[in-house]
Design an enzyme around this catalytic site. Structure first.
Site, PDB file in Angstrom:
ATOM      1  N   GLU A 185     -32.082 -12.224  40.076  1.00  0.00           N
ATOM      2  CA  GLU A 185     -32.397 -12.695  41.426  1.00  0.00           C
ATOM      3  C   GLU A 185     -31.194 -12.489  42.350  1.00  0.00           C
ATOM      4  O   GLU A 185     -30.042 -12.733  41.958  1.00  0.00           O
ATOM      5  CB  GLU A 185     -32.768 -14.178  41.373  1.00  0.00           C
ATOM      6  CG  GLU A 185     -33.163 -14.723  42.741  1.00  0.00           C
ATOM      7  CD  GLU A 185     -33.542 -16.198  42.684  1.00  0.00           C
ATOM      8  OE1 GLU A 185     -33.837 -16.710  41.585  1.00  0.00           O
ATOM      9  OE2 GLU A 185     -33.533 -16.840  43.757  1.00  0.00           O
ATOM     10  N   CYS A 222     -35.777 -18.133  49.256  1.00  0.00           N
ATOM     11  CA  CYS A 222     -34.376 -18.515  49.051  1.00  0.00           C
ATOM     12  C   CYS A 222     -33.415 -17.357  49.307  1.00  0.00           C
ATOM     13  O   CYS A 222     -32.326 -17.553  49.851  1.00  0.00           O
ATOM     14  CB  CYS A 222     -34.182 -19.040  47.633  1.00  0.00           C
ATOM     15  SG  CYS A 222     -34.853 -17.967  46.350  1.00  0.00           S
ATOM     16  N   GLU A 236     -36.704 -17.864  35.272  1.00  0.00           N
ATOM     17  CA  GLU A 236     -35.679 -17.190  36.095  1.00  0.00           C
ATOM     18  C   GLU A 236     -34.312 -17.317  35.425  1.00  0.00           C
ATOM     19  O   GLU A 236     -33.308 -17.648  36.058  1.00  0.00           O
ATOM     20  CB  GLU A 236     -35.641 -17.797  37.501  1.00  0.00           C
ATOM     21  CG  GLU A 236     -37.018 -17.845  38.146  1.00  0.00           C
ATOM     22  CD  GLU A 236     -37.015 -18.390  39.564  1.00  0.00           C
ATOM     23  OE1 GLU A 236     -37.336 -17.630  40.468  1.00  0.00           O
ATOM     24  OE2 GLU A 236     -36.684 -19.569  39.749  1.00  0.00           O
TER      25      GLU A 236
HETATM   26 ZN   LIG Z   1     -33.317 -16.422  45.763  1.00  0.00          ZN
END
Ligand SMILES: [Zn+2]
Length: 636
Positions: free
Chosen positions: A327, A395, A311
């Site tokens: 993200e 998240c 990520e």
């Molecule tokens: Zn997230």
């Protein structure tokens, strides 16, 4: 409690921080009455927050707390950091309650707080994953997010206290923070450690701000400086230490690397530490990192993170479109970091990036109805990437919710005798300045669709109004007061300072021309060579298959087209679209099913046909039937 803002919900309380230029406004000092943000924020309060609460229940996230307190049996449910979703939701709900009485939401908040309180261990420790069968594994593996979850608890508690004046959640947070401060640090008898996922640093600084308890600031400093000394060892999944920004001390770092969300939270925490300590090495490092990020490693959307692997940020100029990771949380983290940098330095470039990121990198992360979310936000797609109602790793959804709920807090700041206007939307603000001056302002504007902004001063007194002239407005920005041009310098990417003795009704009129802009990318980003992206005002645009039937979007060529704007009130909640007559390369173009061929002679033109495009704001993509989407279009 030293907090002078008790009962006044300030998002990041730098009001007494010695090394900041700008002070924040509490949420109740700003009201938005616009057609862009306020409807989204209403959806956030009325639909998003209740629906997310249901997911917290249905997915066992709240049951994990009940299990930890012995109220129910069964197994721990979900991923080891799921407590953080509850905390982030609590923070979002607290900001919402700061603005509007909502007994239904209040009941959910109170119910969740009871479960959190009851799950706390007698020594202050609180993490529902490390109870019963795993109680002996506490603080053993620092990639299991115990401090990350703690940080989100602290932020939720601070928000809840500031919004409601209640100390219930704050008391829980303080007990846990004391436990962490007793356990970790560089003193004799303490353990040296940092968490794999940064977050606790900025949370501890806010806990210091709300409590006046200096040990929390010292602890945040310790965590900022302990990173980069190999304490983590080989992080989660055998990633390189740079995955957690642990490859070298922050003071020596000059490139943004690793997990993008972790990086943004880390820099936010370091900026918070600087705000309190004035440790200039930290600020220099943050400046280098910001420079690297914004000139080499950010997407045209403001999105961050080029790689699914880890990520993570990629190398310089590594910005693939379809495989962009970007993200939603990383974009939110960028807003958080830039907000802190803005408070420290008062430079418009940070507010420019906040605005750009909000519209083009945060907002795509949530559907128009506030019920579905993107985790990744690619800049090209074949139609298969769709927003989801929830995630196992959830998240992003409560992160979007907490930012939208606290958004008015990002519109203005105050310095001793100046009101700073960072963002534009119809609405009002009351700004407390030094010497007892209360500046009341009202914005009239249709931003982001129209670049005219009228700021009416509704109070008396001498002070300055600092208006951000957006960096995107490279030509033609003008500012007048009561119809007369100001003699201040109006240049893009700065604040224009208008200082005078104001009378109620005085009006500053800023005009920001919004022609359709063709944006090109540095040629080292190979994928974007020979391509342009369309922007208008602060908004990035894209084309979707549904508006361009029968043509492969990869064949589109803008050539010399001059897109025209059209208001479509019934499309995607009401947007301005860009329409243009373009060309489309003939689908086969003589390739005859080959992947490679010898280059043809010069002058031989690619056969092409006329085509039409209708570009929509990128934030609203994937809101209709599935189909391909592209931001970057061939220019010729
Ligand atoms: Zn997230």
């Amino acid at each position: 409690m030293l907090d002078t803002m008790q009962g006044r919900a300030v998002v990041v309380d730098t009001a007494r921080s010695p090394h900041v230029l700008l002070r924040p406004l509490p949420l109740d000092a700003v009201s938005l009455a616009d057609d862009f943000w306020e409807p989204r924020r209403r959806i956030n309060r009325r639909d998003t927050l209740p629906s997310q609460y249901r997911y917290l229940e249905e997915t066992g996230r709240l049951d994990n707390f009940r299990r930890a307190s012995g109220k129910i049996g069964g197994e721990y449910q979900g991923i080891y950091f799921n407590d953080s979703d509850v905390y982030k939701w609590l923070e979002a709900a607290a900001w919402a309650l700061a603005e509007e009485v909502d007994t239904g939401l209040q009941r959910m908040v109170d119910a969740a707080i009871i479960e959190v309180e009851d799950a706390q261990r007698p020594d202050g420790y609180l993490n529902t994953y490390f109870t019963f069968e795993r109680a002996a594994e506490r603080w053993a593996d620092f990639d299991l997010h115990e401090m990350y979850c703690a940080g989100h608890l602290f932020q939720a508690a601070v928000a809840h206290f500031r919004a409601t004046g209640s100390k219930r959640l704050l008391d829980v947070a303080v007990r846990f923070a004391d436990h962490i401060c007793d356990t970790f640090g560089g003193e004799e008898g303490q353990r040296q450690a940092v968490d794999g996922h940064e977050e606790i640093e900025m949370a501890l600084v806010e806990l210091f701000r709300v409590s006046g308890e200096r040990r929390y600031l010292v602890q945040a400093q310790y965590f900022v400086d302990a990173r980069g000394h190999g304490l983590l060892g080989r992080p989660y999944g055998e990633h390189d230490p740079s995955y957690s920004q642990d490859h070298e001390p922050l003071r020596e770092q000059s490139e943004v690397v690793g997990h993008a969300v972790r990086a943004m939270y880390f820099y936010s925490g370091a900026a918070d530490v600087y705000a309190e300590t004035g440790d200039s090495e930290l600020l220099w490092a943050l400046g280098r990192l910001w420079e690297n990020m914004t000139t080499r490693r950010v997407y045209v959307s403001g999105g961050l993170g080029s790689r699914y692997e880890g990520e993570a940020f990629g190398k310089n100029f590594e910005l693939p479109n379809e495989r962009a990771y970007t993200e939603t949380c990383a974009a939110i983290g960028s807003v958080m970091w830039n907000w802190r940098m803005l408070a420290l330095e008062g430079e418009a470039r940070y507010a420019d990036l906040i605005e750009h990121t909000l519209y083009n990198a945060v907002l795509p992360g949530v559907s128009l109805d506030g019920q579905r979310y993107f985790y990744q936000n690619p800049l090209a797609d074949d139609g298969s990437h769709r927003r989801q109602p929830w995630f196992g790793c959830a998240c992003c959804p409560p992160n979007v919710a907490r930012l939208l709920a606290s958004l008015p807090g990002y519109f203005y700041s105050a310095s001793e005798d100046a009101v700073w206007v960072h963002l534009y939307a119809e609405g009002r603000a009351t700004v407390e300045l030094g010497g007892g001056t209360n500046a009341r302002l009202r914005q009239h504007t249709r931003y982001p669709w129209d670049g005219r902004v009228d700021v009416e001063v509704q109070s008396e007194g001498e002070f300055a109004v600092m208006l951000r002239v957006p960096g995107w407005c490279e030509e033609g920005a003008s500012v007048e007061v009561n119809g007369e041009a100001v003699d201040a310098r109006v240049s893009p990417g700065t604040y224009v300072e208008i200082r005078r003795i104001w009378s109620p009704g005085d009006t500053i009129s800023m005009d920001l021309p919004m022609p359709v802009r063709r944006v090109e990318c540095h040629p080292y980003v190979a994928e974007n060579e020979g391509r342009v992206a369309l922007m208008r005002g602060p908004l990035l645009y894209c084309v979707e298959q549904t508006d361009t039937p029968g043509v492969d979007l990869r064949d589109l060529m803008l050539e010399s087209a001059e897109p025209k704007t059209r208001v479509e009130p019934d499309l995607l909640g009401g947007v301005v679209v860009l329409e243009a007559e373009v060309r489309a390369a003939a689908p086969d173009d003589g390739w005859r099913n080959r992947l490679y061929r010898n280059v043809r002679s010069r002058g031989e033109k690619t056969p092409a046909a006329d085509a039409k495009i209708k570009a929509i704001p990128y934030f609203a993509w994937a809101s209709r039937e599935p189909g391909a989407m592209r931001v970057w279009l061939k220019s010729g």
